[in-house]
Design a protein around this motif. Structure first.
Motif, short mmCIF file in Angstrom:
data_model
loop_
_atom_site.label_atom_id
_atom_site.label_comp_id
_atom_site.label_asym_id
_atom_site.label_seq_id
_atom_site.Cartn_x
_atom_site.Cartn_y
_atom_site.Cartn_z
N ASN A 9 46.53 42.17 38.26
CA ASN A 9 45.74 41.21 37.80
C ASN A 9 46.37 39.88 38.65
OD1 ASN A 9 44.21 42.92 36.65
ND2 ASN A 9 45.20 42.63 34.58
N ALA A 10 47.75 39.93 38.61
CA ALA A 10 48.21 38.25 39.19
C ALA A 10 48.00 38.12 40.42
CB ALA A 10 49.62 38.49 38.70
N VAL A 11 47.98 39.33 41.15
CA VAL A 11 47.73 39.16 42.67
C VAL A 11 46.23 38.89 42.88
CG1 VAL A 11 47.46 40.58 44.68
CG2 VAL A 11 49.47 40.96 43.47
N TYR A 12 45.33 39.20 42.21
CA TYR A 12 44.06 39.14 41.97
C TYR A 12 43.78 37.27 41.84
CZ TYR A 12 39.06 38.11 41.11
OH TYR A 12 37.85 37.60 41.01
N PHE A 13 44.41 36.98 40.90
CA PHE A 13 44.43 35.69 40.48
C PHE A 13 44.95 34.55 41.71
CE2 PHE A 13 43.19 37.03 36.11
CZ PHE A 13 42.14 36.24 35.78
N GLN A 16 42.76 34.27 44.54
CA GLN A 16 41.97 33.35 44.02
C GLN A 16 42.16 32.02 44.01
OE1 GLN A 16 38.44 34.44 44.05
NE2 GLN A 16 39.68 36.17 44.57
N HIS A 17 43.39 31.72 44.37
CA HIS A 17 44.29 30.36 44.24
C HIS A 17 44.18 29.83 42.88
CE1 HIS A 17 44.27 30.48 48.63
NE2 HIS A 17 42.86 30.80 48.38
N ASN A 47 43.69 21.40 40.53
CA ASN A 47 43.31 22.63 41.31
C ASN A 47 43.45 23.77 40.69
OD1 ASN A 47 41.87 23.36 43.64
ND2 ASN A 47 43.85 24.29 44.09
N LEU A 48 44.37 24.39 40.40
CA LEU A 48 44.70 25.76 39.56
C LEU A 48 43.63 25.76 38.30
CD1 LEU A 48 48.53 25.77 39.57
CD2 LEU A 48 47.20 27.19 41.00
N GLN A 49 43.51 24.46 37.56
CA GLN A 49 42.85 24.76 36.36
C GLN A 49 41.32 24.91 36.76
OE1 GLN A 49 42.45 21.08 34.05
NE2 GLN A 49 41.29 21.81 32.83
N GLU A 50 40.88 24.29 37.79
CA GLU A 50 39.44 24.43 38.24
C GLU A 50 39.21 25.75 38.65
OE1 GLU A 50 39.11 21.38 41.19
OE2 GLU A 50 38.67 19.77 39.50
N GLN A 51 40.16 26.40 39.58
CA GLN A 51 40.26 27.73 40.08
C GLN A 51 40.04 28.88 39.02
OE1 GLN A 51 39.23 28.28 43.47
NE2 GLN A 51 39.26 26.21 43.65
N ILE A 52 40.82 28.61 38.06
CA ILE A 52 40.88 29.75 36.84
C ILE A 52 39.82 29.70 36.13
CG2 ILE A 52 42.47 28.45 35.18
CD1 ILE A 52 43.92 31.12 34.99
N SER A 53 39.14 28.35 36.04
CA SER A 53 37.92 28.12 34.97
C SER A 53 36.92 28.92 35.74
CB SER A 53 37.78 26.75 34.72
OG SER A 53 37.39 26.11 35.80
N GLN A 54 36.93 28.78 37.01
CA GLN A 54 35.73 29.52 37.84
C GLN A 54 35.79 31.05 37.75
OE1 GLN A 54 35.03 28.16 41.80
NE2 GLN A 54 35.32 25.97 41.13
N ILE A 55 36.99 31.64 37.48
CA ILE A 55 37.03 33.10 37.53
C ILE A 55 36.78 33.52 35.91
CG2 ILE A 55 38.89 35.07 37.61
CD1 ILE A 55 40.10 33.16 39.76
N MET A 56 37.30 32.99 35.14
CA MET A 56 37.27 33.29 33.58
C MET A 56 35.90 33.25 33.25
SD MET A 56 40.35 34.71 33.32
CE MET A 56 40.02 35.22 31.66
N PRO A 57 35.29 34.17 32.35
CA PRO A 57 33.91 34.06 31.77
C PRO A 57 34.07 32.86 30.69
CG PRO A 57 35.05 36.17 31.40
CD PRO A 57 36.19 35.34 31.91
N LYS A 58 32.85 32.15 30.61
CA LYS A 58 32.97 31.07 29.68
C LYS A 58 32.75 31.37 28.30
CE LYS A 58 32.57 28.08 33.51
NZ LYS A 58 33.46 28.86 34.31
#
Length: 71
Positions: A9-13, A16-17, A47-58
């Motif tokens: 999971n960590a590698v996946y994230f 995805q930057h 940037n990290l915040q934006e990337q993770i928010s695109q991955i995680m379900p809203k």
């Protein structure tokens, strides 16, 4: 935890930057340096915040409640 789904999971994230990933055998000054960079670089944190928010379900919280209530 090395060689587990958690590392996968960590590698996946990281791919995805959305996070920086360090293996246990890499826990040295590189981690300290990266933490220092993140503390001083607002753009990098955003940037990290934006990337993770695109991955995680809203609506993950609502979906979890629905799953639990359906049991």
């Amino acid at each position: 935890m090395p060689a587990t789904h958690q590392e996968d999971n960590a590698v996946y994230f990281a791919d995805q930057h959305a996070v920086y990933f360090f293996r246990q055998d890499q826990l040295d000054e590189r981690v300290v340096n990266k933490i220092g960079e993140l503390l001083t670089n607002v753009n990098e944190r955003v940037n990290l915040q934006e990337q993770i928010s695109q991955i995680m379900p809203k609506d993950a919280d609502k979906r979890m409640v629905e799953i639990i209530e359906s049991l």
